[in-house]
Design a protein around this motif. Sequence first.
Motif, short mmCIF file in Angstrom:
data_model
loop_
_atom_site.label_atom_id
_atom_site.label_comp_id
_atom_site.label_asym_id
_atom_site.label_seq_id
_atom_site.Cartn_x
_atom_site.Cartn_y
_atom_site.Cartn_z
N SER A 83 0.83 -1.21 0.00
CA SER A 83 0.00 0.00 0.00
C SER A 83 0.86 1.26 0.00
O SER A 83 0.60 2.21 -0.74
CB SER A 83 -0.92 -0.01 1.22
OG SER A 83 -1.63 1.17 1.33
N THR A 84 1.92 1.23 0.79
CA THR A 84 2.83 2.37 0.85
C THR A 84 3.55 2.55 -0.48
O THR A 84 3.68 3.68 -0.98
CB THR A 84 3.85 2.18 1.99
OG1 THR A 84 3.13 2.07 3.21
CG2 THR A 84 4.81 3.34 2.08
N GLU B 34 3.41 5.73 -3.12
CA GLU B 34 4.63 6.42 -3.59
C GLU B 34 4.67 6.47 -5.11
O GLU B 34 5.15 7.44 -5.69
CB GLU B 34 5.88 5.71 -3.08
CG GLU B 34 6.10 5.86 -1.60
CD GLU B 34 7.24 4.98 -1.08
OE1 GLU B 34 7.87 4.25 -1.89
OE2 GLU B 34 7.52 5.05 0.13
N ASP B 35 4.15 5.42 -5.77
CA ASP B 35 4.18 5.35 -7.24
C ASP B 35 3.13 6.26 -7.88
O ASP B 35 3.24 6.59 -9.05
CB ASP B 35 3.97 3.92 -7.71
CG ASP B 35 5.16 3.03 -7.35
OD1 ASP B 35 6.25 3.57 -7.05
OD2 ASP B 35 5.00 1.78 -7.37
N SER B 36 2.10 6.64 -7.12
CA SER B 36 1.05 7.46 -7.75
C SER B 36 1.24 8.92 -7.51
O SER B 36 2.13 9.46 -7.06
CB SER B 36 -0.33 7.05 -7.23
OG SER B 36 -0.39 6.87 -5.85
#
Length: 128
Positions: A121-122, A126-128
């Motif tokens: 989830s983290t 971070e990727d979005s």
Amino acid sequence: NLKLHLESRIAESFLCKENAAELLLFADSYSCALLKELSMDVYAGDPKNVIQSDGWDMIRQSPHILEELLHHVSFKHMPSDNAHGTKGIEHLDVSGLRQELQSAGLELEGSKKQLIERLQSTKDQEDS
């Protein structure tokens, strides 16, 4: 965290092939991911003796534990997922997951599945 400390001490001091089945069930009941993983490692290293232990009958009565054991033994030594030699989050061991979570300042407690979900989830955020 006291629970994590005690979990690692139990694994270091008491885990063996004679009690791996019982400690696997204990670890599953109390969400002790490291102890659970290490108990499954003991099984993977010496299945014959673990199966002959007193606690094995309780394992046989738990389809979800048997399924997890099969998965653990089958996928423990999978090759890396990419050319850089790193494995996906789902293939990290509990210690590796906890290191990643600690680096991100996240909670370290929970089942392996919960640790994976928390870290994923983290990473997704971070990727979005």
